[in-house]
Design a protein around this motif. Structure first.
Motif, PDB file in Angstrom:
ATOM      1  N   GLY A  17     -11.124  10.041  -1.438  1.00 32.28           N
ATOM      2  CA  GLY A  17     -10.534  11.090  -2.238  1.00 32.28           C
ATOM      3  C   GLY A  17      -9.269  11.726  -1.380  1.00 32.28           C
ATOM      4  O   GLY A  17      -8.675  12.574  -2.103  1.00 32.28           O
ATOM      5  N   ALA A  18      -9.094  11.490  -0.200  1.00 34.26           N
ATOM      6  CA  ALA A  18      -8.096  11.984   0.637  1.00 34.26           C
ATOM      7  C   ALA A  18      -6.428  11.167   0.450  1.00 34.26           C
ATOM      8  O   ALA A  18      -5.550  11.525   1.073  1.00 34.26           O
ATOM      9  N   SER A  19      -6.658  10.141  -0.574  1.00 33.86           N
ATOM     10  CA  SER A  19      -5.475   9.422  -0.356  1.00 33.86           C
ATOM     11  C   SER A  19      -4.712   9.489  -1.807  1.00 33.86           C
ATOM     12  O   SER A  19      -4.627   8.589  -2.532  1.00 33.86           O
ATOM     13  N   SER A  20      -4.329  10.692  -2.321  1.00 31.58           N
ATOM     14  CA  SER A  20      -3.434  10.974  -3.580  1.00 31.58           C
ATOM     15  C   SER A  20      -1.988  10.416  -3.085  1.00 31.58           C
ATOM     16  O   SER A  20      -1.615  10.613  -1.932  1.00 31.58           O
ATOM     17  N   ASP A  27       1.589  10.487   5.059  1.00 30.28           N
ATOM     18  CA  ASP A  27       0.547   9.894   6.062  1.00 30.28           C
ATOM     19  C   ASP A  27       1.056   8.961   6.653  1.00 30.28           C
ATOM     20  O   ASP A  27       1.982   8.203   6.720  1.00 30.28           O
ATOM     21  N   PRO A  28       0.263   8.651   8.064  1.00 29.39           N
ATOM     22  CA  PRO A  28       0.732   7.814   8.913  1.00 29.39           C
ATOM     23  C   PRO A  28       0.355   6.225   8.332  1.00 29.39           C
ATOM     24  O   PRO A  28      -0.406   6.410   7.789  1.00 29.39           O
ATOM     25  N   LYS A  29       0.840   5.244   8.909  1.00 28.86           N
ATOM     26  CA  LYS A  29       0.859   3.955   8.395  1.00 28.86           C
ATOM     27  C   LYS A  29      -0.582   3.365   8.680  1.00 28.86           C
ATOM     28  O   LYS A  29      -1.160   2.621   8.138  1.00 28.86           O
ATOM     29  N   VAL A  30      -1.228   4.088   9.758  1.00 26.80           N
ATOM     30  CA  VAL A  30      -2.764   3.581   9.965  1.00 26.80           C
ATOM     31  C   VAL A  30      -3.487   5.044  10.038  1.00 26.80           C
ATOM     32  O   VAL A  30      -2.957   6.001  10.620  1.00 26.80           O
ATOM     33  N   GLY A 102      -1.420  -0.542   5.053  1.00 24.64           N
ATOM     34  CA  GLY A 102      -1.614  -0.876   3.724  1.00 24.64           C
ATOM     35  C   GLY A 102      -2.817  -1.680   3.463  1.00 24.64           C
ATOM     36  O   GLY A 102      -3.190  -1.679   2.406  1.00 24.64           O
ATOM     37  N   LYS A 103      -3.601  -2.036   4.331  1.00 24.06           N
ATOM     38  CA  LYS A 103      -4.803  -3.053   4.400  1.00 24.06           C
ATOM     39  C   LYS A 103      -5.974  -2.215   4.452  1.00 24.06           C
ATOM     40  O   LYS A 103      -6.080  -1.198   5.283  1.00 24.06           O
ATOM     41  N   THR A 104      -6.896  -2.176   3.520  1.00 22.62           N
ATOM     42  CA  THR A 104      -8.141  -1.506   3.437  1.00 22.62           C
ATOM     43  C   THR A 104      -9.141  -2.060   4.661  1.00 22.62           C
ATOM     44  O   THR A 104      -9.343  -3.190   4.799  1.00 22.62           O
TER      45      THR A 104
END
Length: 127
Positions: A17-20, A27-30, A102-104
């Motif tokens: 929910g926080a990744s709009s 956001d930071p890359k990690v 970028g990786k989950t």
């Protein structure tokens, strides 16, 4: 243990929910949510950001360095393989969810006690 599993699942929902798109540009890359839950005890959580280093994690710099060594895969962490831990049984559930360049990332493991959790995860789950 069900409480810990529920906490890990909840963290995944909160992170999703926080990744709009509007937030993602800043956001930071990690961005990882770390959960450390003790059976019959406290559940601690922290955000770990790397590139740039930050978040609410108490030792973000060391945790980011340890994760970089394993390419962001918490399953590959084995910080102190020769640690002398007792056979005390007080389960600790450690979970890591979020993004690594970028990786989950979705990882969780139950350890027999805090010593084993610390030996495996080092600063990452030291909340």
């Amino acid at each position: 243990m069900m409480r810990a599993a529920g906490t890990i699942a909840l963290c995944g929902v909160l992170l999703a929910g926080a990744s709009s798109p509007a937030v993602a540009a800043r956001d930071p890359k990690v961005q990882l949510k770390i959960v450390n839950s003790v059976k019959g005890g406290a559940t601690k959580t922290a955000w770990l950001h790397c590139a740039p280093t930050g978040g609410s994690h108490p030792d973000a710099r060391t945790a980011c360095r340890q994760l970089r060594r394993v390419g962001g895969d918490p399953a590959k962490l084995n910080v102190s393989p020769d640690a002398a831990c007792t056979k005390e049984f007080r389960p600790h559930v450690v979970g890591v969810v979020g993004r690594w360049y970028g990786k989950t990332v979705k990882w969780g493991k139950v350890f027999a006690n805090g010593c084993q959790a610390k030996a495996a995860t080092g600063a990452v789950a030291a909340l």
